[in-house]
Scaffold this active site. Sequence first.
Site, PDB file in Angstrom:
ATOM      1  N   THR A  12     -59.316 -24.969 -54.870  1.00  0.00           N
ATOM      2  CA  THR A  12     -59.614 -25.908 -53.963  1.00  0.00           C
ATOM      3  C   THR A  12     -58.616 -26.974 -53.722  1.00  0.00           C
ATOM      4  O   THR A  12     -58.008 -27.222 -54.861  1.00  0.00           O
ATOM      5  CB  THR A  12     -61.003 -26.164 -53.696  1.00  0.00           C
ATOM      6  N   LYS A  44     -67.137 -29.295 -49.627  1.00  0.00           N
ATOM      7  CA  LYS A  44     -67.094 -29.449 -51.196  1.00  0.00           C
ATOM      8  C   LYS A  44     -67.414 -31.197 -51.542  1.00  0.00           C
ATOM      9  O   LYS A  44     -66.853 -31.454 -52.308  1.00  0.00           O
ATOM     10  CB  LYS A  44     -65.801 -28.959 -51.497  1.00  0.00           C
ATOM     11  N   GLY A  56     -66.382 -35.272 -54.473  1.00  0.00           N
ATOM     12  CA  GLY A  56     -66.096 -33.854 -54.060  1.00  0.00           C
ATOM     13  C   GLY A  56     -65.858 -33.271 -55.466  1.00  0.00           C
ATOM     14  O   GLY A  56     -65.741 -33.554 -56.579  1.00  0.00           O
ATOM     15  N   SER A 135     -56.123 -26.737 -56.812  1.00  0.00           N
ATOM     16  CA  SER A 135     -54.993 -26.256 -57.013  1.00  0.00           C
ATOM     17  C   SER A 135     -54.004 -26.783 -56.289  1.00  0.00           C
ATOM     18  O   SER A 135     -52.665 -26.533 -56.444  1.00  0.00           O
ATOM     19  CB  SER A 135     -55.216 -24.636 -56.656  1.00  0.00           C
ATOM     20  N   ALA A 167     -52.333 -27.527 -47.544  1.00  0.00           N
ATOM     21  CA  ALA A 167     -52.609 -26.222 -47.096  1.00  0.00           C
ATOM     22  C   ALA A 167     -51.526 -25.560 -46.914  1.00  0.00           C
ATOM     23  O   ALA A 167     -51.554 -24.317 -46.639  1.00  0.00           O
ATOM     24  CB  ALA A 167     -53.707 -26.272 -45.819  1.00  0.00           C
ATOM     25  N   CYS A 170     -50.102 -24.481 -50.643  1.00  0.00           N
ATOM     26  CA  CYS A 170     -51.040 -23.766 -51.596  1.00  0.00           C
ATOM     27  C   CYS A 170     -51.772 -22.571 -51.010  1.00  0.00           C
ATOM     28  O   CYS A 170     -52.531 -22.983 -50.116  1.00  0.00           O
ATOM     29  CB  CYS A 170     -51.930 -24.806 -52.311  1.00  0.00           C
ATOM     30  N   THR A 173     -55.615 -23.230 -50.611  1.00  0.00           N
ATOM     31  CA  THR A 173     -56.255 -24.317 -50.010  1.00  0.00           C
ATOM     32  C   THR A 173     -56.071 -23.997 -48.332  1.00  0.00           C
ATOM     33  O   THR A 173     -54.907 -23.278 -47.938  1.00  0.00           O
ATOM     34  CB  THR A 173     -55.339 -25.769 -50.096  1.00  0.00           C
TER      35      THR A 173
END
Length: 182
Positions: A12, A44, A56, A135, A167, A170, A173
């Site tokens: 995440t 989260k 978070g 991550s 995003a 990764c 994500t």
Amino acid sequence: MKHDEQLLIRSTTVLGVIRDGKAALGSDGQMTLGNTVLKHSTRKTRRLYHGQIIAGFAGATADAVTLLDRFEEKLEAFSGRLERAAVELARDWRTDKYLRRLEAMLAIVTAEKALIISGTGDVIEPEDGIVAIGSGSMYALAAARSLLAHTTLSAREIVHESLKIAADICIYTNDHIVIEEV
């Protein structure tokens, strides 16, 4: 730490930024188990202590919720004093046999402070008011530092743009971004 455990912790991205007396903390929504996407819109982030603190998490969800619950108890016990509550949680995390096995990290922001509580029970206060875990955290952190230094974007806008960049890079994500502000 085994490979599977690393995937749980790292799957995440959570990012928090403080700018001009305001803080924003956001995360993507992807929930993965190993290399399988289970859900695209997981929340989260959580508001704590009368909405004054945003936390978070990255890691195993049940472990993170357990830690958030404990952290909330510490905040109540210490009248919302963020650093004291974080240090007490970290102390418990290191010394309690049950808590020591929990696989999670917390990123926490108020309008004045940003902290990371690591999986080893360390409390880290970044110098620049940016917290990043998960991550995609290094991608989001790099983007946030650049945007903070070279733009006039708000904390919320920096978090949003930085998470979008993470995003794009990764695989753990996604771009279903949820952001909270204080």
